[in-house]
Design an enzyme around this catalytic site. Structure first.
Site, mmCIF file in Angstrom:
data_model
loop_
_atom_site.group_PDB
_atom_site.id
_atom_site.type_symbol
_atom_site.label_atom_id
_atom_site.label_comp_id
_atom_site.label_asym_id
_atom_site.label_seq_id
_atom_site.Cartn_x
_atom_site.Cartn_y
_atom_site.Cartn_z
ATOM 1 N N HIS A 1 0.818 -1.232 0.000
ATOM 2 C CA HIS A 1 0.000 0.000 0.000
ATOM 3 C C HIS A 1 0.841 1.266 0.000
ATOM 4 O O HIS A 1 0.322 2.348 -0.257
ATOM 5 C CB HIS A 1 -0.814 0.093 1.306
ATOM 6 C CG HIS A 1 -1.821 -0.972 1.498
ATOM 7 N ND1 HIS A 1 -2.657 -1.380 0.505
ATOM 8 C CD2 HIS A 1 -2.161 -1.687 2.605
ATOM 9 C CE1 HIS A 1 -3.451 -2.319 0.986
ATOM 10 N NE2 HIS A 1 -3.174 -2.535 2.247
ATOM 11 N N GLU B 1 -3.334 3.398 1.629
ATOM 12 C CA GLU B 1 -2.874 3.880 0.313
ATOM 13 C C GLU B 1 -3.362 5.309 0.074
ATOM 14 O O GLU B 1 -2.616 6.164 -0.419
ATOM 15 C CB GLU B 1 -3.384 2.963 -0.806
ATOM 16 C CG GLU B 1 -2.880 3.435 -2.172
ATOM 17 C CD GLU B 1 -3.513 2.721 -3.347
ATOM 18 O OE1 GLU B 1 -3.933 1.560 -3.212
ATOM 19 O OE2 GLU B 1 -3.594 3.352 -4.419
#
Ligand code: SF4
Length: 279
Positions: A73, A125
């Site tokens: 991420h 993310e």
């Protein structure tokens, strides 16, 4: 009973890469920890822990001397700075698709755009994308869809998208901005791994007597696959491990489909397929 695997299933490129990087660290005998669970798969996280790779929630929790593994991420620039200021060795397993999205968010902000991040607020993310844009001096809004666009936006507006969002979400946001008379600069950073798995699962679920969906219950992409399968196939079962398989589920079944989330490694899929074939 015939066992059929979906055309696209299981660990995506970014997850396979992160797993293999973590396995290499273990093989080299280095002390390491991941910043957050490496992937949303409890068996994999437990297995890594048993081999000495622990999980740290914050940079401050990383033990001196441990290699800090950044998961697929990605992280914010502040996290990188914190690791650098502690002098930690960092192994960066940020998926290259995510790194591209981070760069896009940063570049949009540098160009003076108000940055709209299409994604799930609070997701690591998305936090990274937001931080890269803010770090480059941009104003940022995170929206899940067009309904969350703030009032008063004006050009230049830039749009970047969390890699696992659906293309339709991005298109709807861009459409809504254009409907306001704006000319957004769009960076399409959607990764098709998620979509390929969803389309292949939907296709297969229509043709089989039962479906088994493999992956962590804490994995949102696996849960989404389970929902998609349940719509097309009444007998759909989400499992994490082979010992959850109940033979009674497959009474009178001639075909069973198998799919797995983007954080499910190949060995877990094979173990479950073996159990199904043996029924
Ligand atoms: S889903 Fe796509 S962007 Fe996310 S880790 Fe996998 S390959 Fe990378």
């Amino acid at each position: 009973m015939k066992v059929i695997r979906a055309r696209y299933a299981g660990a995506c490129y970014g997850v396979q890469r992160a797993l293999s990087m973590a396995n290499d660290v273990v093989a080299r005998g280095e002390a390491a920890c991941t910043l957050g669970p490496l992937i949303h798969n409890p068996q994999v996280v437990d297995d890594l822990a048993a081999r000495g790779v622990s999980v740290a929630c914050r940079v401050e929790d990383v033990a001196d001397g441990d290699v800090m593994i950044i998961r697929s991420h990605g992280v914010t620039p502040q996290v990188r700075d914190a690791a650098a200021s502690r002098g930690l060795a960092v192994l960066d397993a940020t998926c290259p698709h995510v790194a591209r999205a981070q760069k896009a968010a940063e570049n949009l902000a540098r160009q003076g755009c108000h940055v709209v991040v299409v994604g799930e607020a609070g997701h690591p993310e998305v936090e990274g994308l937001t931080a890269y844009a803010c770090g480059a001096g941009g104003a940022v809004d995170v929206v899940a869809g067009p309904g969350e666009l703030p009032d008063g936006l004006c050009d230049p507006v830039g749009v970047v998208v969390q890699t696992t969002q659906m293309q339709e979400q991005l298109d709807a946001v861009v459409e809504a901005l254009r409907a306001r008379g704006l000319s957004p600069v769009v960076k399409d950073t959607v990764c098709f791994a998620t979509r390929q798995r969803q389309e292949a699962a939907a296709e297969l679920a229509q043709t089989v007597d039962a479906m088994v969906i493999i992956g962590g219950r804490n994995s949102s992409n696996t849960t989404r696959l389970a929902e998609i399968c349940a719509k097309a196939c009444e007998r759909s079962f989400h499992v994490e491990a082979a010992d959850e398989i109940d033979p009674a589920w497959f009474r009178d079944c001639r075909t069973v489909g198998v799919t797995a989330g983007a954080s499910t490694p190949e060995d877990q899929i094979q173990a479950i397929e073996d159990v199904l074939r043996a029924l």
